[in-house]
Design a protein around this motif. Structure first.
Motif, PDB file in Angstrom:
ATOM      1  N   ASP A  35       0.823  -1.216   0.000  1.00 38.65           N
ATOM      2  CA  ASP A  35       0.000   0.000   0.000  1.00 38.65           C
ATOM      3  C   ASP A  35       0.859   1.269   0.000  1.00 38.65           C
ATOM      4  OD1 ASP A  35      -2.400   1.351  -0.134  1.00 38.65           O
ATOM      5  OD2 ASP A  35      -2.681   1.401   2.029  1.00 38.65           O
ATOM      6  N   VAL A  36       1.771   1.372  -0.962  1.00 40.02           N
ATOM      7  CA  VAL A  36       2.651   2.537  -1.081  1.00 40.02           C
ATOM      8  C   VAL A  36       2.003   3.576  -1.994  1.00 40.02           C
ATOM      9  CG1 VAL A  36       4.884   3.359  -1.931  1.00 40.02           C
ATOM     10  CG2 VAL A  36       4.736   1.200  -0.665  1.00 40.02           C
ATOM     11  N   SER A  37       1.879   4.805  -1.501  1.00 41.76           N
ATOM     12  CA  SER A  37       1.284   5.889  -2.285  1.00 41.76           C
ATOM     13  C   SER A  37       2.076   7.176  -2.073  1.00 41.76           C
ATOM     14  CB  SER A  37      -0.172   6.132  -1.878  1.00 41.76           C
ATOM     15  OG  SER A  37      -0.982   5.004  -2.122  1.00 41.76           O
ATOM     16  N   PHE A  38       2.384   7.875  -3.161  1.00 40.70           N
ATOM     17  CA  PHE A  38       3.024   9.189  -3.097  1.00 40.70           C
ATOM     18  C   PHE A  38       2.985   9.821  -4.483  1.00 40.70           C
ATOM     19  CE2 PHE A  38       6.400   6.140  -3.986  1.00 40.70           C
ATOM     20  CZ  PHE A  38       7.080   6.717  -5.055  1.00 40.70           C
ATOM     21  N   ASP A  39       3.233  11.121  -4.539  1.00 39.35           N
ATOM     22  CA  ASP A  39       3.320  11.865  -5.794  1.00 39.35           C
ATOM     23  C   ASP A  39       4.706  12.465  -5.933  1.00 39.35           C
ATOM     24  OD1 ASP A  39       0.653  11.396  -6.452  1.00 39.35           O
ATOM     25  OD2 ASP A  39      -0.045  13.227  -5.457  1.00 39.35           O
ATOM     26  N   ILE A  40       5.136  12.632  -7.182  1.00 36.82           N
ATOM     27  CA  ILE A  40       6.360  13.372  -7.477  1.00 36.82           C
ATOM     28  C   ILE A  40       5.979  14.497  -8.428  1.00 36.82           C
ATOM     29  CG2 ILE A  40       8.720  13.285  -8.344  1.00 36.82           C
ATOM     30  CD1 ILE A  40       8.734  10.298  -7.849  1.00 36.82           C
ATOM     31  N   ARG A  41       6.201  15.724  -8.021  1.00 38.44           N
ATOM     32  CA  ARG A  41       5.827  16.873  -8.827  1.00 38.44           C
ATOM     33  C   ARG A  41       6.887  17.174  -9.876  1.00 38.44           C
ATOM     34  NH1 ARG A  41       4.979  19.936  -3.180  1.00 38.44           N
ATOM     35  NH2 ARG A  41       3.076  18.881  -2.491  1.00 38.44           N
ATOM     36  N   LYS A  42       6.469  17.819 -10.925  1.00 41.92           N
ATOM     37  CA  LYS A  42       7.397  18.180 -11.998  1.00 41.92           C
ATOM     38  C   LYS A  42       8.470  19.127 -11.460  1.00 41.92           C
ATOM     39  CE  LYS A  42       4.131  17.634 -15.824  1.00 41.92           C
ATOM     40  NZ  LYS A  42       3.450  18.311 -16.955  1.00 41.92           N
ATOM     41  N   GLY A  43       9.725  18.806 -11.760  1.00 43.64           N
ATOM     42  CA  GLY A  43      10.830  19.685 -11.410  1.00 43.64           C
ATOM     43  C   GLY A  43      11.352  19.554 -10.002  1.00 43.64           C
ATOM     44  N   GLU A  44      10.797  18.639  -9.193  1.00 44.30           N
ATOM     45  CA  GLU A  44      11.257  18.500  -7.815  1.00 44.30           C
ATOM     46  C   GLU A  44      12.119  17.255  -7.650  1.00 44.30           C
ATOM     47  OE1 GLU A  44       8.507  17.815  -4.659  1.00 44.30           O
ATOM     48  OE2 GLU A  44       7.664  15.995  -5.543  1.00 44.30           O
ATOM     49  N   THR A  45      12.769  17.184  -6.498  1.00 45.63           N
ATOM     50  CA  THR A  45      13.486  15.981  -6.094  1.00 45.63           C
ATOM     51  C   THR A  45      12.762  15.381  -4.901  1.00 45.63           C
ATOM     52  OG1 THR A  45      15.619  16.850  -6.837  1.00 45.63           O
ATOM     53  CG2 THR A  45      15.667  15.029  -5.275  1.00 45.63           C
ATOM     54  N   PHE A  46      12.234  14.170  -5.100  1.00 43.47           N
ATOM     55  CA  PHE A  46      11.541  13.461  -4.029  1.00 43.47           C
ATOM     56  C   PHE A  46      12.497  12.420  -3.466  1.00 43.47           C
ATOM     57  CE2 PHE A  46       8.796  10.162  -2.243  1.00 43.47           C
ATOM     58  CZ  PHE A  46       7.905  10.912  -1.484  1.00 43.47           C
ATOM     59  N   GLY A  47      12.892  12.584  -2.203  1.00 45.60           N
ATOM     60  CA  GLY A  47      13.795  11.638  -1.563  1.00 45.60           C
ATOM     61  C   GLY A  47      13.036  10.490  -0.934  1.00 45.60           C
ATOM     62  N   LEU A  48      13.610   9.300  -1.005  1.00 43.98           N
ATOM     63  CA  LEU A  48      13.009   8.109  -0.403  1.00 43.98           C
ATOM     64  C   LEU A  48      14.076   7.465   0.479  1.00 43.98           C
ATOM     65  CD1 LEU A  48      10.227   6.750  -0.590  1.00 43.98           C
ATOM     66  CD2 LEU A  48      11.168   5.238  -2.349  1.00 43.98           C
ATOM     67  N   VAL A  49      13.816   7.402   1.783  1.00 40.81           N
ATOM     68  CA  VAL A  49      14.813   6.919   2.733  1.00 40.81           C
ATOM     69  C   VAL A  49      14.242   5.768   3.552  1.00 40.81           C
ATOM     70  CG1 VAL A  49      15.911   9.174   2.889  1.00 40.81           C
ATOM     71  CG2 VAL A  49      14.154   8.564   4.542  1.00 40.81           C
ATOM     72  N   GLY A  50      15.157   5.034   4.174  1.00 38.27           N
ATOM     73  CA  GLY A  50      14.767   3.910   5.028  1.00 38.27           C
ATOM     74  C   GLY A  50      15.904   2.920   5.140  1.00 38.27           C
ATOM     75  N   GLU A  51      15.741   1.945   6.025  1.00 37.13           N
ATOM     76  CA  GLU A  51      16.760   0.925   6.229  1.00 37.13           C
ATOM     77  C   GLU A  51      16.930   0.059   4.985  1.00 37.13           C
ATOM     78  OE1 GLU A  51      16.468  -0.485  10.767  1.00 37.13           O
ATOM     79  OE2 GLU A  51      14.553  -0.509   9.728  1.00 37.13           O
ATOM     80  N   SER A  52      18.056  -0.605   4.877  1.00 35.45           N
ATOM     81  CA  SER A  52      18.266  -1.554   3.796  1.00 35.45           C
ATOM     82  C   SER A  52      17.214  -2.649   3.861  1.00 35.45           C
ATOM     83  CB  SER A  52      19.663  -2.190   3.899  1.00 35.45           C
ATOM     84  OG  SER A  52      20.668  -1.211   3.732  1.00 35.45           O
ATOM     85  N   GLY A  53      16.609  -2.967   2.704  1.00 36.96           N
ATOM     86  CA  GLY A  53      15.597  -4.002   2.649  1.00 36.96           C
ATOM     87  C   GLY A  53      14.177  -3.514   2.897  1.00 36.96           C
TER      88      GLY A  53
END
Length: 334
Positions: A35-53
Motif C-alpha cells: 500500500d505505497v502511495s506518493f506523488d512526485i511533482r514536476k521539477g522537484e526531487t523526491f527523496g526516499l529513505v529507510g533501512e536496507s531491505g
C-alpha cells in the motif's frame, strides 16, 4: 515550480514468492511493498529513505515497469504504465531513466564509453551514426568529462567518473524523470558532493525531476525538496525536507534523526535506540508494522494499522501517536 504531479503512485504492492512450490499448499511470499502511495511533482526531487531491505529500490523498479506489480497503479504524466502495451511502454521509457548504485557493474566492461552512452540512442533508433557521436560528445562535456574519454573503457576511470558516465547515459534521451538509486553510496565523501552538485546543476539547467533513493539522511537533506520515509515496505511519513528535519513526527523517523551526527561538541542530544530486529516480511506484525520496535506503542498500535494522515501543510504521518512524537523529540534531543 509546477506543482502538477509528474508521477502518481497509488496503493502499490509487490510480493515475491519464496520457498518451493508444493501442490495443494499456498506458497508464502515476501511483502516487499504494501500500500505505497506518493506523488512526485514536476521539477522537484523526491527523496526516499529507510533501512536496507525496506523496499526503496523495489518501488523504483516497479515504478519504471522493470518488474511487474502485485497491485496498485502508477501514473506517469497521466498514463497508467501498467495498462500500456509493449510498444507504448517502450516509447514512454524514453522519458524515464535510472542511475544505478554501483557505477562499475552498471557499465558494460567490454564497450567503450562512446558505445555505452550512445546505446539508448541506438536502441530507440535516434539519429545517424555521426549525430549519435556528436550527441555523446555533448553529453560527456555536460557531465564534466573530456573528449579523451570517448574511446576508453569503464575500468580506466575512477568511481566518480564512472558515475558521471552513467549520468550521461541517463541523459541521452532527454528524459523528464530520472530515478537515482543510491547513486553516491559507493563513492568517497568528497566525490559524493561533486556528483550531487552535478545532479542539482542538471536539474536547474534542464528541468529534470528526480526520485532520489538513499539511506543517508544527510545526502537526502542536501538534495531533496520532499522526503518519504519507508519502513518494512510501507510509507510511514512524507513531508517537505525542512519540515521533516525540524519536526519528525513518526517514532521511526525520530530514531533516524537522532542518529545524525551534530557538528557541535556542546550539543547534548540523546540517541533513540530501537529494540529488536526488523520483523519478518513474510509474516509482518498486525497493526502498525513498527510497533514491535516502538518505544511509544500502545494497545491499539498492535491491532489497528494507521493510514497516512495530514498533520500540517504537506506533512503526512502514519502513526496513531503522531501528535505526541514531536513533543517526545523535543524532550529527547534537548
Amino acid at each position: 515550480m509546477n506543482t502538477a504531479p509528474l508521477v502518481s503512485v497509488r496503493h502499490l504492492e509487490k510480493q515475491f514468492p519464496v520457498g518451493e512450490w508444493r501442490p495443494f499448499q499456498p506458497r508464502e511470499s515476501v511483502k516487499a511493498l504494501d500500500d505505497v502511495s506518493f506523488d512526485i511533482r514536476k521539477g522537484e526531487t523526491f527523496g526516499l529513505v529507510g533501512e536496507s531491505g525496506c523496499g526503496k529500490s523495489t518501488v523504483a523498479r516497479v515504478m519504471l515497469g522493470l518488474i511487474p506489480p502485485s497491485g496498485g497503479q502508477v501514473h506517469f504524466d497521466q498514463h497508467n504504465i501498467f495498462n500500456l502495451d509493449r510498444e507504448a511502454l517502450r516509447l514512454l521509457r524514453k522519458r524515464m531513466q535510472i542511475i544505478f548504485q554501483d557505477p562499475f557493474s552498471s557499465l558494460d566492461p567490454r564497450k567503450t564509453i562512446e558505445k555505452i552512452v550512445a546505446e539508448p540512442l541506438t536502441v530507440h533508433r535516434i539519429g545517424s551514426v555521426d549525430e549519435r557521436r556528436s550527441r555523446v560528445r555533448e553529453l560527456l562535456g555536460r557531465v564534466g568529462l573530456t573528449p579523451a574519454a570517448f574511446n576508453r573503457y569503464p575500468h580506466e576511470f575512477s568511481g566518480g567518473q564512472r558515475q558521471r558516465i552513467a549520468i550521461a547515459r541517463a541523459l541521452a534521451l532527454d528524459p523528464d524523470l530520472i530515478v537515482c538509486d543510491e547513486p553516491v553510496s559507493a563513492l568517497d565523501v568528497s566525490i559524493q558532493a561533486q556528483v550531487l552538485n552535478l545532479l542539482k546543476q542538471l536539474q536547474r539547467d534542464i528541468g529534470l525531476t528526480y526520485l532520489f533513493i538513499s539511506h543517508d539522511l544527510s545526502v537526502v537533506k542536501h538534495i531533496s525538496d520532499r522526503v518519504g520515509v519507508m519502513y518494512l515496505g510501507s510509507i510511514i511519513e512524507i513531508a517537505p525536507v525542512d519540515d521533516l528535519f525540524r519536526r519528525p513526527m513518526h517514532p521511526y523517523t525520530l530514531s533516524l534523526m537522532s542518529a545524525l551526527p551534530v557538528p557541535d561538541p556542546r550539543a547534548q542530544g540523546r540517541r533513540v535506540l530501537l529494540q529488536g530486529d526488523v520483523p519478518n516480511p513474510i509474516h509482518p506484525p498486525d497493526g502498525c508494522r513498527f510497533h514491535t520496535r516502538c518505544f511509544m506503542a500502545e494497545r491499539r498500535c498492535r491491532t489497528q494499522r494507521p493510514g497516512l494522515k495530514v498533520w500540517g501543510e504537506g506533512h503526512q504521518v502514519a502513526c496513531h501517536l503522531a501528535d505526541r512524537s514531536n513533543h517526545t523529540l523535543k524532550g529527547i534531543m534537548s
